[in-house]
Design a protein around this motif. Structure first.
Motif, PDB file in Angstrom:
ATOM      1  N   TYR A 127     -12.852  -2.434  -0.170  1.00  0.00           N
ATOM      2  CA  TYR A 127     -11.891  -1.328  -0.312  1.00  0.00           C
ATOM      3  C   TYR A 127     -12.169  -0.167   0.639  1.00  0.00           C
ATOM      4  O   TYR A 127     -11.685   0.935   0.418  1.00  0.00           O
ATOM      5  CB  TYR A 127     -11.883  -0.831  -1.765  1.00  0.00           C
ATOM      6  N   SER A 180     -11.023  -2.363   6.104  1.00  0.00           N
ATOM      7  CA  SER A 180     -10.472  -3.387   5.211  1.00  0.00           C
ATOM      8  C   SER A 180      -9.116  -3.919   5.679  1.00  0.00           C
ATOM      9  O   SER A 180      -8.508  -3.397   6.617  1.00  0.00           O
ATOM     10  CB  SER A 180     -10.319  -2.799   3.813  1.00  0.00           C
ATOM     11  N   PRO A 207      -6.272  -4.036   0.133  1.00  0.00           N
ATOM     12  CA  PRO A 207      -7.277  -3.106  -0.396  1.00  0.00           C
ATOM     13  C   PRO A 207      -7.194  -1.728   0.256  1.00  0.00           C
ATOM     14  O   PRO A 207      -7.453  -0.712  -0.399  1.00  0.00           O
ATOM     15  CB  PRO A 207      -8.618  -3.791  -0.083  1.00  0.00           C
ATOM     16  N   ARG A 224      -6.615   1.748  -1.972  1.00  0.00           N
ATOM     17  CA  ARG A 224      -7.489   2.922  -1.923  1.00  0.00           C
ATOM     18  C   ARG A 224      -6.735   4.177  -1.491  1.00  0.00           C
ATOM     19  O   ARG A 224      -6.814   5.228  -2.109  1.00  0.00           O
ATOM     20  CB  ARG A 224      -8.646   2.622  -0.961  1.00  0.00           C
ATOM     21  N   PHE A 262     -10.296  -2.681  -8.415  1.00  0.00           N
ATOM     22  CA  PHE A 262     -10.679  -1.486  -7.639  1.00  0.00           C
ATOM     23  C   PHE A 262     -11.163  -0.385  -8.583  1.00  0.00           C
ATOM     24  O   PHE A 262     -12.215   0.232  -8.351  1.00  0.00           O
ATOM     25  CB  PHE A 262      -9.468  -1.014  -6.821  1.00  0.00           C
TER      26      PHE A 262
END
Ligand code: GFB
Length: 308
Positions: free
Chosen positions: A174, A179, A183, A187, A304
């Motif tokens: 993340y 990434s 992801p 984030r 996450f």
């Protein structure tokens, strides 16, 4: 593979490797081997040889690689080319020398030419120039496919290769810069929601099309291939549908509950305009993806949050 066969999952902590591991456990395989990169550096030939000599795995899933999204690929071409060549050369050659019964090498949909016809059929490999942002990674993956094919021809090794489309799922990276897009957006949009930011800016134009596959669907496909497929021809693993990155961002925002504006930064690279795989070869063998897209994204967001 028998329930007690010794199975090594190289890269068992990664997004793909952990999904393979979970699927093997689910199917009742009891003798699984995994090593963290701090325990075994797969780029070191002697260390890899020692591991194979001591453990003597019978089956190998080669899911270990230096991976990253469009920015990481673009920023570190040397690492993506060298480390991946080193890892796969070491593991594939050790598998040959130490008598592994079968090996499955994991590639990527970026092996195909940037402007190949869509959907991408396996036979389009090496028919045109690659996408510049990830040609270094792609060249390494193409070399891995070819090494498996060459060892099958020259030494009779039962080494096969599978090419997954863009993946997402639990245990992803993340990091905002390094990434992949799923992801990365999770984030970015989560942080925008927490900060109550009225606007969030994402990379590129939002127009490129991408196909996404949940890592659990990949795990099922790869264990299925290990058990049922033994041919020189590598095989695509995709969900069969793609969507614009803009729509992906809207889906992620909906799942997260971010209601601000999403803007696009065209100074950041878009990458290849489209890479939808033709996975009919695998579907003809009986595999189907099972995870519905928005449900999968919701699960990834929960993952996450749990790792925050
Ligand atoms: O997932 P991604 O990095 O991989 O990016 P690729 C997909 C698209 O999403 C690009 C856009 O058009 C990006 O510009 N994008 C928008 C973002 N916002 C973001 C963000 O916050 N993070 C990221 N990462 N992208 C990779 C290859 O290409 O695909 C690898 O570089 C590998 O080698 C992998 O093959 C599967 O699909 O462009």
């Amino acid at each position: 593979m028998l329930p007690h066969s010794k199975i090594y999952v190289a890269g068992h902590n990664g997004l793909a490797g952990s999904a393979i591991w979970r699927e093997l456990q689910r199917q009742g395989f009891t003798h699984l081997l995994g090593r963290r990169s701090s325990e075994l550096d797969l780029a070191q030939t002697e260390a890899v040889d020692r591991f194979f000599e001591t453990e003597r795995p019978e089956y190998v899933f080669l899911a270990a690689a230096k991976v990253g999204g469009i920015k990481a690929n673009n920023d570190f071409p040397g690492d993506f080319l060298f480390r991946n060549l080193a890892i796969q050369n070491n593991v594939i050659d050790a598998a040959r020398r130490f008598g592994v019964r079968k090996l499955l090498f994991l590639g990527s949909s970026c092996i195909y030419p940037k402007l190949a016809p869509q959907p991408l059929k396996e036979e389009y490999l090496l028919t045109g120039p690659l996408e510049p942002t990830n040609e270094w990674y792609a060249i390494a993956k193409i070399a891995g496919i070819k090494l498996c094919q060459a060892y099958r021809r020259q030494h009779g090794c039962d080494f096969i290769s599978a090419m997954p489309t863009n993946l997402y799922g639990p245990g992803d990276n993340y990091d905002t810069d390094g990434s992949h897009v799923v992801p990365g957006l999770i984030r970015r949009l989560h942080e925008a929601k927490v900060a109550d930011a009225p606007v969030v800016t994402c990379w590129g134009t939002g127009t490129p099309l991408r196909e996404f596959l949940h890592s659990d669907d990949l795990g099922r496909a790869l264990v299925f291939l290990m058990r049922n497929y033994s041919e020189e021809q590598f095989i695509n693993v995709g969900s069969g549908t793609d969507l614009p990155i803009r729509e992906l961002a809207e889906t992620v925002a909906r799942v997260i509950g971010y209601h601000g504006e999403i803007r696009w930064d065209p100074t950041k690279p878009d990458g290849t305009p489209r890479k939808l795989m033709d996975s009919s070869r695998l579907r003809a063998l009986g595999w189907r993806p099972e995870v519905p897209f928005e449900e999968g994204i919701a699960g990834a967001y929960q993952d996450f949050l749990a790792r925050l």
